[in-house]
Design an enzyme around this catalytic site. Structure first.
Site, PDB file in Angstrom:
ATOM      1  N   ALA B 124     -10.745   1.154 -19.387  1.00 12.48           N
ATOM      2  CA  ALA B 124     -11.147   2.539 -19.651  1.00 12.48           C
ATOM      3  C   ALA B 124     -12.558   2.755 -19.119  1.00 12.48           C
ATOM      4  O   ALA B 124     -13.538   2.446 -19.801  1.00 12.48           O
ATOM      5  CB  ALA B 124     -11.043   2.842 -21.139  1.00 12.48           C
ATOM      6  N   ARG B 243      -9.939  -4.155  -6.263  1.00  9.80           N
ATOM      7  CA  ARG B 243      -9.666  -3.359  -5.068  1.00  9.80           C
ATOM      8  C   ARG B 243      -8.855  -4.147  -4.039  1.00  9.80           C
ATOM      9  O   ARG B 243      -8.111  -3.567  -3.263  1.00  9.80           O
ATOM     10  CB  ARG B 243     -10.988  -2.885  -4.448  1.00  9.80           C
ATOM     11  CG  ARG B 243     -11.571  -1.719  -5.208  1.00  9.80           C
ATOM     12  CD  ARG B 243     -12.979  -1.381  -4.810  1.00  9.80           C
ATOM     13  NE  ARG B 243     -13.472  -0.317  -5.686  1.00  9.80           N
ATOM     14  CZ  ARG B 243     -14.734   0.070  -5.768  1.00  9.80           C
ATOM     15  NH1 ARG B 243     -15.655  -0.520  -5.012  1.00  9.80           N
ATOM     16  NH2 ARG B 243     -15.076   1.025  -6.585  1.00  9.80           N
ATOM     17  N   ARG B 268      21.092   5.459  12.392  1.00  7.26           N
ATOM     18  CA  ARG B 268      21.289   6.889  12.572  1.00  7.26           C
ATOM     19  C   ARG B 268      21.431   7.261  14.054  1.00  7.26           C
ATOM     20  O   ARG B 268      20.632   6.840  14.879  1.00  7.26           O
ATOM     21  CB  ARG B 268      20.082   7.620  11.963  1.00  7.26           C
ATOM     22  CG  ARG B 268      20.026   9.095  12.235  1.00  7.26           C
ATOM     23  CD  ARG B 268      20.972   9.844  11.347  1.00  7.26           C
ATOM     24  NE  ARG B 268      20.636  11.277  11.383  1.00  7.26           N
ATOM     25  CZ  ARG B 268      21.408  12.198  10.799  1.00  7.26           C
ATOM     26  NH1 ARG B 268      22.493  11.855  10.162  1.00  7.26           N
ATOM     27  NH2 ARG B 268      21.066  13.464  10.864  1.00  7.26           N
ATOM     28  N   GLY B 339      13.687  12.316   8.517  1.00  5.33           N
ATOM     29  CA  GLY B 339      13.946  13.760   8.563  1.00  5.33           C
ATOM     30  C   GLY B 339      14.307  14.282   7.187  1.00  5.33           C
ATOM     31  O   GLY B 339      13.680  13.932   6.191  1.00  5.33           O
ATOM     32  N   GLU B 363      -9.357   3.290  -8.607  1.00  5.75           N
ATOM     33  CA  GLU B 363     -10.310   2.186  -8.430  1.00  5.75           C
ATOM     34  C   GLU B 363     -11.280   2.447  -7.280  1.00  5.75           C
ATOM     35  O   GLU B 363     -11.588   1.590  -6.454  1.00  5.75           O
ATOM     36  CB  GLU B 363      -9.560   0.859  -8.265  1.00  5.75           C
ATOM     37  CG  GLU B 363      -8.842   0.553  -9.579  1.00  5.75           C
ATOM     38  CD  GLU B 363      -8.108  -0.761  -9.570  1.00  5.75           C
ATOM     39  OE1 GLU B 363      -8.773  -1.767  -9.306  1.00  5.75           O
ATOM     40  OE2 GLU B 363      -6.913  -0.750  -9.854  1.00  5.75           O
ATOM     41  N   SER B 366     -11.312   6.696  -1.496  1.00  4.05           N
ATOM     42  CA  SER B 366     -11.660   6.246  -0.147  1.00  4.05           C
ATOM     43  C   SER B 366     -13.095   6.641   0.201  1.00  4.05           C
ATOM     44  O   SER B 366     -13.788   5.931   0.918  1.00  4.05           O
ATOM     45  CB  SER B 366     -10.697   6.845   0.871  1.00  4.05           C
ATOM     46  OG  SER B 366      -9.424   6.251   0.697  1.00  4.05           O
TER      47      SER B 366
END
Lengths: 261, 381, 319
Positions: B124, B243, B268, B339, B363, B366
């Site tokens: 926390a 990290r 596909r 898709g 954490e 960026s």
């Protein structure tokens, strides 16, 4: 009870076919990702389970250079008590008779009550070594076990015979059993298990250690080349979009009278 | 430089892969995701097999492995399933604080149950008013005849309500800024703790994220973790490790999305051709695979440095920043390759995308990572 | 003249195919070893095909005890020294052949698919990596007897081998050969559940189905086709389908008109359970899957795309 389990490392087929490479006219097996043969996993689980249930000792053996320590270590991490790496008899390491000869040496030295092998190896698909080993040791052999128990005096083996039938048989020790898939659900290799055995030395046993004399007068089959089978030799591979393929297959099925009955 | 895993590490990787393949079921994952349920059964099994807390010492329930081996496991887990992987990874969240700064009694009490699957942990740190900037906490801990009394609110807490204890960052000297912070281990059963929901979120649906209110929660003296006044520094040191784990989560999530996209494009057909045969697809695959490999390399480097006792906050930040970016980009591109199907829950990549997105945020966002990197470069490191 | 000894397993419906192997070695002397507690029928069956029949009659052979059979047969092999010892690669064959090899020391070749005489050498082929590759070996025929198991279905019973009625020789079973395996029970693992042996249409599922829920796509197709669901071994091992649906050498043998495979790789252990000449349609993502070697029509692609499409089209036909 003493249970010996025989292991083979095979190319990891789960990782595609990259290990099969066309070189000139032949296919070569080039693999550096080896895993425990799937059937041998059932054999290890059966061995560990029997010892957990009835006490005693289990041992894993595998034949080959240091690379096979990987599968032996895996067996140790799964709970097998000890492991031996057996030095191959000669350069023709894949010859079933030679492999069985080495295993016989291990069996006569360690004197197990039961030897469990995988029913076959996923690479060669031969399924020869366990039976040859039993024949050489003159022990009974049961292939394709789907159940294996010890009643205090004998082994109760359930195994596949023909046409979806199985038989339940009672056989005294010592004997050789080959494990079919479905014999059990092999346990996972746990991190604690890997840790526990990480520093264990795996002893190497050569012919002398096993009091073995070289195999006499053995004639080997001569290994020629591998090749890919002609792909789709019989099947007509449908082309086009999925929808077009479906229309064609319906047409073929109609021609075959599938929908008229 | 050695780019090979050693034998033991390969075995660990294989063990994690086998476990994940055997236990992480796609339909179950979709169900847990939809119902916002923790994968309790899988977590218990993972603990039994020794995956959780494997970097704890053996006497505290672990296997004495390092950050690197743990990263390998996290990667494999998230590759098989981004949601279950993340849930298992966060099962031991913040325990490294106990590991690094705790005394033996604390380690015994708080590490062993986590490794054995008897409890979940939580950290926390974040507060409604203090997210990225944790130099001053509003949550305070004051001396109390029975020890300490904690008062304040922590938010975006992973495992809130499920955790058996929280590692809480508090201000113990309101006048000393970040030098007046201390860390406490607070059992979730302490009177005065209230957990509330923070609302629906984009991803990470299998773990709870909540707000934890500490209303004059009294904890004994022994709840202090590490040194009084060193809380801020301890958190930073903890992040330098956690990290790396997030970076591994990102690498695994990216790989998992890529695996699914690769399988799809090979099956596909469009315009009478497998879509994998179109160069535009091939270039996408090439870019994705390269991004993943780069992310993996720097993540492994950060982990190796950490295990060698040479944690480099810059490399760690680079690993988290770049792996998280790679995960988001690769998952996004995977959706594109599938898709319309990519947009469908059934095909999983949209979930990988949503789960990837958190790695750029939690954490340390960026942006925070870039601050760390820039700070380090400007100092000439 | 070459000498070929066929080890005829009592329950092996493919044992006559072994004559197809012997044919490659023609002209040759054909000996057939038969086993059972009553050899009358077996003897009649083989008489027109063999030069000599060796009968092993014993109560222990009522259920084919391969351990017993191997121990009574091996001394005969050591005496006769045939060039080739043949048996089918059935489940009992997998037991019997290597034990014979182990006792006699004769080399073994497992699961033969083809034999040919080429540039003065006998070459035999077998499959490896579940049919992904074919591996050839040179057999040292003439140097040493060779124990060979033959994959059922790989050879055809020859139309005619000119043999006069065989000599029959009842072999004595030595006293020092007490049975070592006690048969307790015969279990028909496929007796419970659906009987697919008589079904005319089958939709077979394999490892392409990755979890139990995915079975639905195939079940749904089977329903549209009014077909029963058949399975390969792994799905049964997983407990997703009943054993009675497992087709193959370890499962049931089926004889349908239509066999539509979905995500089945086509191992011979599975394909070996298909009798007759059904129309085989295969759907698999791997164009190299061995199943395409058996199928009449193949579709390479994603089963989750193709199967629902196929189902829709079939439903449109209003069958």
């Amino acid at each position: 009870m003493k249970v010996m389990v025989c292991l083979k490392q095979v190319p990891d087929a789960g990782e595609g076919e990259a290990f099969l490479q066309q070189v000139g006219e032949e296919v070569q097996v080039a693999c550096d990702d080896w895993v425990l043969n799937e059937w041998d996993g059932f054999a290890v689980e059966a061995a560990v389970h029997l010892i957990e249930e009835h006490g005693g000792e289990s041992m894993a053996v595998s034949i080959g250079d240091e690379a096979v320590e990987g599968v032996l270590r895996r067996a140790l991490a799964m709970g097998v008590d000890q492991a031996w790496r057996l030095q191959p008899d000669s350069n023709s390491a894949d010859d079933s008779m030679r492999l069985a000869h080495s295993l016989m040496g291990a069996a006569l030295t360690w004197k197990p009550d039961l030897i469990i092998c995988g029913a076959m190896a996923s690479d060669s698909g031969n399924g020869l070594v366990p039976g040859i080993l039993a024949g050489k040791l003159q022990w009974p052999f049961v292939a394709l076990a789907t159940g294996l128990k010890w009643d205090g005096k004998s082994f109760l083996v359930r195994h596949e015979i023909h046409q979806g039938m199985e038989s339940l048989e009672k056989i005294g020790a010592p004997l050789v059993v080959s494990a079919q898939s479905g014999l059990n659900q092999p346990r996972y290799v746990s991190i604690r298990g890997i840790r526990r055995v990480a520093k264990r030395e795996i002893p190497m046993k050569n012919m002398a250690d096993l009091s073995l004399s070289p195999l006499q007068n053995h004639v080997e089959l001569v290994d020629l080349k591998r090749r890919f089978p002609p792909s789709g030799a019989h099947a007509e591979i449908l082309q086009g979009s999925p929808q077009e393929q479906i229309s064609q297959v319906i047409q073929r099925m109609r021609e075959q009278g599938v929908f008229t009955s | 430089m050695d780019f090979e895993l050693n034998k033991e590490q390969k075995e660990i990787q294989k063990a994690a892969r086998d476990f994940a393949r055997g236990e992480f079921d796609k339909e179950l994952a979709l169900q847990l995701e939809e119902q916002h349920r923790y994968p309790t059964e899988i977590w218990k099994k993972a603990c039994k097999e020794g995956f959780i807390g494997m970097h704890f010492p053996i006497r505290f329930g672990g296997s004495d492995y390092g950050c690197f081996e743990n990263a390998l496991v996290v990667e494999e887990f998230c590759r098989q399933d981004s949601g279950i992987g993340a849930a298992l990874m966060t099962a031991h969240f913040a325990t490294e604080n106990v590991l690094f700064f705790g005394i033996d009694e604390q380690k015994e009490r708080y590490l062993i149950p986590v490794a054995e699957g008897d409890s979940l942990s939580a950290g926390a740190f974040t507060e409604p008013e203090h997210g990225s900037d944790i130099t001053c906490m509003s949550t305070v801990a004051e001396l109390h005849p029975k020890g300490w009394m904690i008062h304040g609110v922590k938010t975006f807490i992973t495992n809130a309500g499920m955790a058996d204890y929280y590692v809480v960052l508090c201000q113990t000297d309101p006048n000393a800024g970040h030098k007046g912070q201390s860390m406490f281990i607070v059992d979730s059963t302490c009177p005065g703790i209230q957990v509330s929901d923070v609302g629906a979120k984009m991803g990470l649906h299998m773990v709870t994220t909540g707000e934890v209110h500490f209303k004059n929660v009294v904890v004994p003296k022994e709840a202090l973790l590490g040194k009084e006044g060193r809380g801020f520094y301890q958190v930073l040191q903890f992040f330098d490790h956690s990290r790396i784990e997030v970076a591994a989560q990102a690498v695994g999530t990216a790989q998992g999305a890529f695996d699914r996209a690769l399988r799809y494009v090979q099956g596909r057909e469009q315009f009478s051709k497998k879509i994998a045969q179109f160069q535009v697809t091939q270039h996408k695959l090439a870019e994705m695979a390269t991004k993943i490999e780069l992310a993996r390399l720097i993540t492994y480097k950060a982990a190796k440095l950490a295990d060698a006792g040479k944690v480099d906050p810059k490399i760690t930040a680079m690993a988290k920043f770049s792996a998280a970016r790679a995960a988001v980009e690769v998952a996004s591109e995977s959706i594109q390759l599938l898709g319309g199907y990519g947009y469908m829950t059934e095909f999983e990549v949209e979930r990988f995308y949503r789960d990837a997105r958190i790695t750029e945020i939690y954490e340390g966002t960026s942006e925070i990572q870039k601050n760390v990197i820039a700070g380090s470069v400007l100092k000439g490191n | 003249m070459k000498k070929v000894l066929i080890v005829a397993q009592p329950e092996d419906s493919c044992s006559m195919e072994l004559l197809g192997v012997a044919e490659v070695f023609q002209p040759c002397l054909i000996q057939v070893a038969i086993f059972g507690d009553d050899l009358k029928l077996s003897k009649e069956k083989w008489t027109p095909w063999a030069d000599r029949i060796l009968g092993f009659e014993h109560p222990q052979l009522q259920w084919f005890d391969t351990d017993f059979a191997a121990r009574v047969l091996a001394p005969v092999l050591l005496e006769e020294m045939p060039d080739l010892i043949l048996t089918s690669r059935t489940n009992p064959g997998l037991e019997l052949l290597p034990v014979l090899s182990g006792i006699t020391g004769f080399p073994a070749f497992s699961d033969c698919l083809r034999v040919r005489f080429e540039d003065g050498d006998w070459i035999a082929d077998k499959a490896e990596f579940e049919g992904k590759v074919i591996h050839s070996f040179r057999l040292p025929v003439g140097e040493v007897p060779i124990c060979m198991s033959v994959r059922p279905g790989s050879f055809q019973t020859p139309a005619a081998i000119q043999k006069k009625a065989a000599d029959y020789q009842l072999m004595s079973v030595p006293d020092h050969c007490p049975p070592r395996r006690e048969f307790l029970e015969l279990l028909d693992s496929s007796a419970e559940g659906v009987d697919i042996r008589k079904s005319k249409r089958l939709v077979a599922v394999g490892r392409g189905i990755e979890d139990q829920e995915q079975l639905e796509v195939a079940e749904s197709l089977a329903k549209a086709l009014n077909a029963e669901l058949a399975s390969t071994r792994p799905l049964v091992d997983q407990g997703w389908l009943e054993k009675s649906r497992q087709v193959g050498t370890s499962g049931v043998t089926v004889n349908p008109d239509l066999y539509l495979t979905v995500g089945v790789s086509g191992s011979f252990q599975h394909m070996g359970g298909i009798q007759g000449k059904p129309f085989i349609v295969a759907i698999n993502r791997d164009p190299k899957a061995p199943v395409f070697n058996y199928a009449n029509v193949g579709m390479v692609g994603d089963l989750f795309e193709l199967v629902p499409l196929l189902e829709q089209e079939i439903l449109k036909l209003g069958e």
